[in-house]
Design a protein around this motif. Sequence first.
Motif, mmCIF file in Angstrom:
data_model
loop_
_atom_site.group_PDB
_atom_site.id
_atom_site.type_symbol
_atom_site.label_atom_id
_atom_site.label_comp_id
_atom_site.label_asym_id
_atom_site.label_seq_id
_atom_site.Cartn_x
_atom_site.Cartn_y
_atom_site.Cartn_z
ATOM 1 N N GLN A 280 67.530 44.345 28.458
ATOM 2 C CA GLN A 280 68.747 43.990 27.734
ATOM 3 C C GLN A 280 69.362 45.190 27.017
ATOM 4 N N GLU A 281 68.518 46.034 26.398
ATOM 5 C CA GLU A 281 69.046 47.186 25.676
ATOM 6 C C GLU A 281 69.543 48.277 26.608
ATOM 7 N N ALA A 282 69.115 48.238 27.874
ATOM 8 C CA ALA A 282 69.570 49.230 28.841
ATOM 9 C C ALA A 282 70.876 48.830 29.513
ATOM 10 N N LEU A 283 71.288 47.570 29.377
ATOM 11 C CA LEU A 283 72.479 47.081 30.074
ATOM 12 C C LEU A 283 73.770 47.839 29.725
ATOM 13 N N PRO A 284 74.087 48.054 28.430
ATOM 14 C CA PRO A 284 75.378 48.667 28.111
ATOM 15 C C PRO A 284 75.614 50.015 28.775
ATOM 16 N N GLU A 285 74.630 50.896 28.723
ATOM 17 C CA GLU A 285 74.835 52.242 29.242
ATOM 18 C C GLU A 285 74.636 52.338 30.753
ATOM 19 N N ASN A 286 74.156 51.278 31.374
ATOM 20 C CA ASN A 286 73.942 51.303 32.818
ATOM 21 C C ASN A 286 74.936 50.442 33.580
ATOM 22 N N MET A 287 75.256 49.268 33.032
ATOM 23 C CA MET A 287 76.183 48.379 33.740
ATOM 24 C C MET A 287 77.415 48.014 32.918
ATOM 25 N N TYR A 288 77.606 48.702 31.792
ATOM 26 C CA TYR A 288 78.835 48.583 31.000
ATOM 27 C C TYR A 288 79.104 47.155 30.530
ATOM 28 N N VAL A 289 78.052 46.399 30.214
ATOM 29 C CA VAL A 289 78.199 45.020 29.780
ATOM 30 C C VAL A 289 77.405 44.794 28.500
ATOM 31 N N PHE A 290 77.711 43.698 27.808
ATOM 32 C CA PHE A 290 76.991 43.347 26.589
ATOM 33 C C PHE A 290 75.781 42.484 26.932
ATOM 34 N N PRO A 291 74.623 42.736 26.321
ATOM 35 C CA PRO A 291 73.444 41.897 26.567
ATOM 36 C C PRO A 291 73.673 40.475 26.078
ATOM 37 N N SER A 292 73.150 39.505 26.806
ATOM 38 C CA SER A 292 73.348 38.100 26.434
ATOM 39 C C SER A 292 72.489 37.683 25.257
ATOM 40 N N THR A 293 71.462 38.473 24.952
ATOM 41 C CA THR A 293 70.519 38.110 23.889
ATOM 42 C C THR A 293 70.888 38.667 22.523
ATOM 43 N N GLY A 294 71.968 39.418 22.429
ATOM 44 C CA GLY A 294 72.322 40.043 21.166
ATOM 45 C C GLY A 294 71.534 41.299 20.881
ATOM 46 N N ALA A 295 70.932 41.890 21.925
ATOM 47 C CA ALA A 295 70.162 43.125 21.767
ATOM 48 C C ALA A 295 71.072 44.268 21.312
ATOM 49 N N THR A 296 70.460 45.337 20.854
ATOM 50 C CA THR A 296 71.189 46.490 20.328
ATOM 51 C C THR A 296 72.099 47.115 21.373
ATOM 52 N N VAL A 297 73.333 47.468 20.954
ATOM 53 C CA VAL A 297 74.273 48.164 21.833
ATOM 54 C C VAL A 297 74.583 49.528 21.218
ATOM 55 N N PRO A 298 75.081 50.469 22.018
ATOM 56 C CA PRO A 298 75.411 51.803 21.487
ATOM 57 C C PRO A 298 76.415 51.732 20.335
ATOM 58 N N LYS A 299 76.264 52.649 19.381
ATOM 59 C CA LYS A 299 77.105 52.634 18.189
ATOM 60 C C LYS A 299 78.598 52.761 18.513
ATOM 61 N N ASP A 300 78.936 53.561 19.540
ATOM 62 C CA ASP A 300 80.362 53.769 19.822
ATOM 63 C C ASP A 300 81.025 52.532 20.413
ATOM 64 N N TRP A 301 80.226 51.549 20.857
ATOM 65 C CA TRP A 301 80.827 50.336 21.397
ATOM 66 C C TRP A 301 81.536 49.528 20.318
ATOM 67 N N ALA A 302 81.002 49.553 19.108
ATOM 68 C CA ALA A 302 81.631 48.814 18.020
ATOM 69 C C ALA A 302 83.058 49.303 17.780
ATOM 70 N N ARG A 303 83.275 50.598 18.028
ATOM 71 C CA ARG A 303 84.598 51.176 17.776
ATOM 72 C C ARG A 303 85.492 51.133 19.003
ATOM 73 N N TRP A 304 84.938 51.444 20.166
ATOM 74 C CA TRP A 304 85.759 51.628 21.362
ATOM 75 C C TRP A 304 85.650 50.499 22.389
ATOM 76 N N ALA A 305 84.724 49.564 22.187
ATOM 77 C CA ALA A 305 84.574 48.473 23.160
ATOM 78 C C ALA A 305 84.387 47.132 22.463
ATOM 79 N N PRO A 306 85.267 46.788 21.530
ATOM 80 C CA PRO A 306 85.101 45.511 20.837
ATOM 81 C C PRO A 306 85.389 44.340 21.771
ATOM 82 N N LEU A 307 84.578 43.288 21.646
ATOM 83 C CA LEU A 307 84.890 42.069 22.388
ATOM 84 C C LEU A 307 86.045 41.357 21.686
#
Length: 336
Positions: A280-307
Amino acid sequence: MRKTLITCLLVGLTGCAFSSTPTADSTTVVVATHSSWAMDKAVIKAFEKESGYTVRIRPQGDAGELTNKLILTKDAPIADVVYGIDNTFASRATDASIIAAFEPKNAPKDVASRKGLTPIDVSDVCVNIDDTWFAAKKIPAPRTLGDLTKRRYRNLTVTPGANTSSTGLAFLLATIATYGDAWPTYWTRLMANGLKVDAGWEDAYTVDFTAGGGKGSRPIVVSYASSPPFTVPEGGTKPTTSALLDTCFRQVEYAGVLAGAKNPDGAKAFVEFMVSAPFQEALPENMYVFPSTGATVPKDWARWAPLPEHPLSLDADLIATNRDTWLATWRDIVTS
């Protein structure tokens, strides 16, 4: 992600909730996926080391092609487990009875499962624009779906096809959610304004999009809300692209054990693994998606990839009832 992975490797992955004992005659797990599959090899190797299974990834085209192929081969399954069927195609898979009943112990609670399909990731399909291109041309960038039909954006937009791509189908559904029964009129105008339709996301984004890494000529593409962070140039501080959050349609991707799988135990172990922290934690940087479990995502996603707070959506039963009719109408419009 790497800290979690290293910890699991050191103490044994049984605590990561995807261990299983392979049968003596079946130690290979064949995974049918869409063509956008990408995962850190170290993550897969960690699963193989603990479980004793060998994983074989078998891409089958975009999500629509993947689903159709699995339905056509359901009497002789080509894999043990599937990943990449999304909420726009899920009912087609479950109606065809190609998914076995199974729910992992740590199935996500905030994203609903669907008749044996376990949610693995969440993303929003949105119109993306090449901000650098528009700034250089001194043309105001589009902001809404309606803008894409304006003459100033003629021949500038590319999308994956709705009949072959889950991304393309999600875009079609976004327009239906926006325009209701008038959506065919919108698509007629869109085609008249030079929309290009590709088979899948890979061609649309990496080949035709001006910011996709190739030599594309179209600065408007249907992609994901999570795409912009990956266009931050080396040494740069912000992406060269942005997603139009008012155009987004919520997409959920699932995994499931295939009915009639040769290695159902291995398939179940792999689905368990896909909802564990390392995957789950590897998903964002490998498949550009958000984990379904609420696992940690890269810090820059909060700024540049808001849902988006209020993504476009349609009821799953409405999609199931009307999808084939919508696709037939869509096909007539784009091929006329």
